[in-house]
Write a protein that holds these residues in place. Structure first.
Motif, PDB file in Angstrom:
ATOM      1  N   CYS A   1       0.833  -1.195   0.000  1.00 32.21           N
ATOM      2  CA  CYS A   1       0.000   0.000   0.000  1.00 32.21           C
ATOM      3  C   CYS A   1       0.872   1.252   0.000  1.00 32.21           C
ATOM      4  O   CYS A   1       2.058   1.205   0.319  1.00 32.21           O
ATOM      5  N   CYS A   2       0.245   2.354  -0.365  1.00 37.19           N
ATOM      6  CA  CYS A   2       0.912   3.648  -0.302  1.00 37.19           C
ATOM      7  C   CYS A   2       0.683   4.234   1.091  1.00 37.19           C
ATOM      8  O   CYS A   2      -0.059   3.669   1.900  1.00 37.19           O
ATOM      9  N   LEU A   3       1.277   5.364   1.377  1.00 29.18           N
ATOM     10  CA  LEU A   3       1.174   5.973   2.696  1.00 29.18           C
ATOM     11  C   LEU A   3      -0.266   6.352   3.055  1.00 29.18           C
ATOM     12  O   LEU A   3      -0.706   6.134   4.188  1.00 29.18           O
ATOM     13  N   ASP A   4      -1.020   6.883   2.105  1.00 26.84           N
ATOM     14  CA  ASP A   4      -2.416   7.245   2.374  1.00 26.84           C
ATOM     15  C   ASP A   4      -3.261   6.003   2.688  1.00 26.84           C
ATOM     16  O   ASP A   4      -4.106   6.024   3.580  1.00 26.84           O
ATOM     17  N   GLU A   5      -3.031   4.922   1.945  1.00 31.14           N
ATOM     18  CA  GLU A   5      -3.753   3.677   2.217  1.00 31.14           C
ATOM     19  C   GLU A   5      -3.363   3.116   3.583  1.00 31.14           C
ATOM     20  O   GLU A   5      -4.220   2.607   4.313  1.00 31.14           O
ATOM     21  N   LEU A   6      -2.086   3.218   3.927  1.00 21.86           N
ATOM     22  CA  LEU A   6      -1.629   2.737   5.232  1.00 21.86           C
ATOM     23  C   LEU A   6      -2.336   3.491   6.353  1.00 21.86           C
ATOM     24  O   LEU A   6      -2.780   2.890   7.335  1.00 21.86           O
ATOM     25  N   LYS A   7      -2.470   4.798   6.189  1.00 20.67           N
ATOM     26  CA  LYS A   7      -3.175   5.614   7.186  1.00 20.67           C
ATOM     27  C   LYS A   7      -4.610   5.123   7.359  1.00 20.67           C
ATOM     28  O   LYS A   7      -5.080   4.938   8.487  1.00 20.67           O
ATOM     29  N   GLU A   8      -5.298   4.875   6.260  1.00 18.35           N
ATOM     30  CA  GLU A   8      -6.669   4.370   6.323  1.00 18.35           C
ATOM     31  C   GLU A   8      -6.719   2.972   6.949  1.00 18.35           C
ATOM     32  O   GLU A   8      -7.610   2.668   7.737  1.00 18.35           O
ATOM     33  N   ASN A   9      -5.749   2.132   6.585  1.00 21.85           N
ATOM     34  CA  ASN A   9      -5.718   0.764   7.101  1.00 21.85           C
ATOM     35  C   ASN A   9      -5.497   0.732   8.609  1.00 21.85           C
ATOM     36  O   ASN A   9      -6.134  -0.051   9.315  1.00 21.85           O
ATOM     37  N   ILE A  10      -4.617   1.574   9.105  1.00 23.20           N
ATOM     38  CA  ILE A  10      -4.373   1.626  10.548  1.00 23.20           C
ATOM     39  C   ILE A  10      -5.633   2.090  11.273  1.00 23.20           C
ATOM     40  O   ILE A  10      -5.978   1.569  12.340  1.00 23.20           O
ATOM     41  N   ALA A  11      -6.363   3.020  10.680  1.00 21.75           N
ATOM     42  CA  ALA A  11      -7.627   3.466  11.278  1.00 21.75           C
ATOM     43  C   ALA A  11      -8.645   2.319  11.295  1.00 21.75           C
ATOM     44  O   ALA A  11      -9.336   2.115  12.304  1.00 21.75           O
ATOM     45  N   ILE A  12      -8.738   1.566  10.226  1.00 26.09           N
ATOM     46  CA  ILE A  12      -9.665   0.421  10.151  1.00 26.09           C
ATOM     47  C   ILE A  12      -9.299  -0.614  11.207  1.00 26.09           C
ATOM     48  O   ILE A  12     -10.159  -1.083  11.963  1.00 26.09           O
ATOM     49  N   ILE A  13      -8.020  -0.988  11.271  1.00 24.80           N
ATOM     50  CA  ILE A  13      -7.563  -1.997  12.234  1.00 24.80           C
ATOM     51  C   ILE A  13      -7.831  -1.530  13.661  1.00 24.80           C
ATOM     52  O   ILE A  13      -8.356  -2.288  14.487  1.00 24.80           O
ATOM     53  N   SER A  14      -7.495  -0.283  13.957  1.00 23.96           N
ATOM     54  CA  SER A  14      -7.680   0.254  15.313  1.00 23.96           C
ATOM     55  C   SER A  14      -9.157   0.257  15.707  1.00 23.96           C
ATOM     56  O   SER A  14      -9.507  -0.095  16.837  1.00 23.96           O
ATOM     57  N   LYS A  15     -10.020   0.655  14.788  1.00 17.92           N
ATOM     58  CA  LYS A  15     -11.459   0.680  15.054  1.00 17.92           C
ATOM     59  C   LYS A  15     -11.973  -0.730  15.349  1.00 17.92           C
ATOM     60  O   LYS A  15     -12.749  -0.948  16.287  1.00 17.92           O
ATOM     61  N   GLU A  16     -11.532  -1.699  14.566  1.00 15.96           N
ATOM     62  CA  GLU A  16     -11.982  -3.077  14.748  1.00 15.96           C
ATOM     63  C   GLU A  16     -11.454  -3.681  16.049  1.00 15.96           C
ATOM     64  O   GLU A  16     -12.179  -4.396  16.745  1.00 15.96           O
ATOM     65  N   ILE A  17     -10.213  -3.407  16.394  1.00 22.59           N
ATOM     66  CA  ILE A  17      -9.659  -3.893  17.658  1.00 22.59           C
ATOM     67  C   ILE A  17     -10.435  -3.291  18.827  1.00 22.59           C
ATOM     68  O   ILE A  17     -10.776  -3.991  19.784  1.00 22.59           O
ATOM     69  N   PHE A  18     -10.734  -1.999  18.753  1.00 24.08           N
ATOM     70  CA  PHE A  18     -11.519  -1.349  19.798  1.00 24.08           C
ATOM     71  C   PHE A  18     -12.899  -2.005  19.913  1.00 24.08           C
ATOM     72  O   PHE A  18     -13.369  -2.320  21.016  1.00 24.08           O
ATOM     73  N   ARG A  19     -13.544  -2.231  18.766  1.00 22.62           N
ATOM     74  CA  ARG A  19     -14.873  -2.848  18.760  1.00 22.62           C
ATOM     75  C   ARG A  19     -14.842  -4.231  19.412  1.00 22.62           C
ATOM     76  O   ARG A  19     -15.656  -4.535  20.278  1.00 22.62           O
ATOM     77  N   ILE A  20     -13.891  -5.039  19.029  1.00 25.77           N
ATOM     78  CA  ILE A  20     -13.805  -6.398  19.571  1.00 25.77           C
ATOM     79  C   ILE A  20     -13.490  -6.365  21.068  1.00 25.77           C
ATOM     80  O   ILE A  20     -14.131  -7.050  21.864  1.00 25.77           O
TER      81      ILE A  20
END
Length: 100
Positions: free
Chosen positions: A71-90
């Motif tokens: 991924c590019c840097l912008d995609e990485l930023k979005e991916n980290i947000a997705i992962i963090s949100k899902e970890i918080f949810r779980i």
């Protein structure tokens, strides 16, 4: 047999791979697959410097690669947000199936 799922983030450069981030997704394979599938990036190999996200199944402490995206840097930023949100949810809303 104890199985865990993780996502590693690394930079692939001319000198080799530098892993600088690791996220634990817990033990639920279906949920971990859904999280990884929602990430942005490209499965094709990129030559030169690139950001890599690697999906691993750890069986008895040994990492087994399941998937990888670049991924590019912008995609990485979005991916980290997705992962963090899902970890918080779980961890907080579904009574925690995340290893610390």
């Amino acid at each position: 047999m104890e199985t865990r799922f993780t996502i590693n983030i690394s930079l692939q450069g001319p000198g080799g791979k530098i892993t600088y981030g690791k996220f634990s997704l817990g033990r639920d394979k279906k949920e971990a697959n859904e999280i990884f599938s929602s990430l942005k990036g490209n499965a094709e190999n990129v030559s030169g410097c690139s950001l890599k996200i690697e999906f691993l199944e750890e069986i008895m402490g040994l990492p087994v690669p399941i998937g990888r995206i670049n991924c590019c840097l912008d995609e990485l930023k979005e991916n980290i947000a997705i992962i963090s949100k899902e970890i918080f949810r779980i961890a907080h809303l579904e009574n925690g199936n995340i290893d610390y």
